[in-house]
Design an enzyme around this catalytic site. Structure first.
Site, PDB file in Angstrom:
ATOM      1  N   SER A 148       0.843  -1.190   0.000  1.00 38.34           N
ATOM      2  CA  SER A 148       0.000   0.000   0.000  1.00 38.34           C
ATOM      3  C   SER A 148       0.874   1.234   0.000  1.00 38.34           C
ATOM      4  O   SER A 148       2.050   1.190   0.398  1.00 38.34           O
ATOM      5  CB  SER A 148      -0.886   0.008   1.254  1.00 38.34           C
ATOM      6  OG  SER A 148      -1.534   1.254   1.420  1.00 38.34           O
ATOM      7  N   TYR A 161      -2.079  -1.080  10.254  1.00 37.37           N
ATOM      8  CA  TYR A 161      -2.183  -1.347   8.814  1.00 37.37           C
ATOM      9  C   TYR A 161      -0.906  -0.908   8.107  1.00 37.37           C
ATOM     10  O   TYR A 161      -0.346  -1.647   7.297  1.00 37.37           O
ATOM     11  CB  TYR A 161      -3.405  -0.605   8.260  1.00 37.37           C
ATOM     12  CG  TYR A 161      -3.602  -0.726   6.771  1.00 37.37           C
ATOM     13  CD1 TYR A 161      -4.297  -1.799   6.224  1.00 37.37           C
ATOM     14  CD2 TYR A 161      -3.113   0.256   5.901  1.00 37.37           C
ATOM     15  CE1 TYR A 161      -4.492  -1.898   4.858  1.00 37.37           C
ATOM     16  CE2 TYR A 161      -3.299   0.153   4.539  1.00 37.37           C
ATOM     17  CZ  TYR A 161      -3.996  -0.917   4.013  1.00 37.37           C
ATOM     18  OH  TYR A 161      -4.184  -1.022   2.662  1.00 37.37           O
TER      19      TYR A 161
END
Length: 255
Positions: A148, A161
């Site tokens: 990401s 995350y």
């Protein structure tokens, strides 16, 4: 038919980027294994692909459970006898906020931290751990990890995350170094804001959506754009590329 007769496992292929990748890989000739926890979504994608005249197999999979990962790998090997491509795509994000707290480090409970890393980082570890030996024996293989933009930049508000996605980037590099001698390539995609169920409720907020659209290309990405990147890295078109960390983010990482 860039993936003709290849056997490809895609985790989290029941929706979003994984679904788009499963459909594209199948169209390009791959036998696609939909490794998905949500049975309804997984079966739906399997049917969509098979109804279109391609080949897909749904196997309900919890990538955070080693025993379940082993069952998946054994079933695929019993059926096909090889695994050519692994796309470590599955993850939880903002859409899981009702279950896990997506927050800065000081506000993240340890249990939620461990659960988020257990899926997003450990899932990539477990899938790779049990598929790499097969690829080593074949002396060929292709692993694509999905990280990401959070793994590259200091994006606040979801620190567990981000830590997991940063770990995937580091793991990609060391896997590429360790297993290149077996003709195994390992690369990584870093998506920016992609219009998927993971962030759909966030995009419903006009102010947040406006921030996402402030990148050089002025829009959020589409799942198919991540699928195209995964296809390139999984095909022979990228045969001299390994250890690559590829942002697919509309230019956000260039700012």
């Amino acid at each position: 038919m860039r993936l003709e007769n290849k056997v490809a496992i895609i985790t989290g292929a029941g929706s979003g980027q994984g679904r788009a990748s499963a459909k594209l890989f199948a169209k390009e000739g791959a036998k696609v294994i939909i490794a998905e926890w949500n049975e309804e979504n997984g079966k739906k994608v399997e049917q969509e692909i098979n109804d279109a005249g391609y080949e897909a197999l749904f196997i309900r999979t919890n990538i955070a459970e080693e025993e379940n990962v082993l069952e998946l790998v054994n079933e695929v090997m019993d059926r096909y006898g090889k695994i050519d491509i692994l796309f470590n795509n599955a993850a939880i994000g903002f859409s899981a906020r009702s279950k896990y707290k997506m927050a800065p480090l000081l506000e993240t409970p340890l249990e939620d931290w461990n659960n988020i890393l257990g899926i997003n980082l450990n899932g990539t570890y477990l899938m790779s751990k049990h598929i790499l030996p097969i690829m080593i024996n074949q002396k060929s293989g292709n692993v694509v990890n999905n990280s990401s933009l959070n793994g590259l930049l200091g994006v606040t508000g979801a620190d567990a995350y981000s830590a997991a996605k940063g770990g995937i980037i580091a793991l990609t590099r060391v896997m590429a170094v360790d297993y290149g001698k077996y003709n195994i390539r390992v690369n990584c995609i870093c998506p920016g804001a992609i219009d998927t169920p993971m962030i759909s409720e966030v995009l419903d907020d006009p102010e947040i959506a406006k921030n996402y659209e402030a990148g050089p290309l002025g829009r959020v990405g589409k799942p198919e754009e991540i699928a195209n990147a995964a296809l390139f890295l999984s095909s022979d078109e990228s045969s001299y590329i390994t250890g690559l960390i590829m942002p697919v983010d509309g230019g956000w990482s260039a700012i």
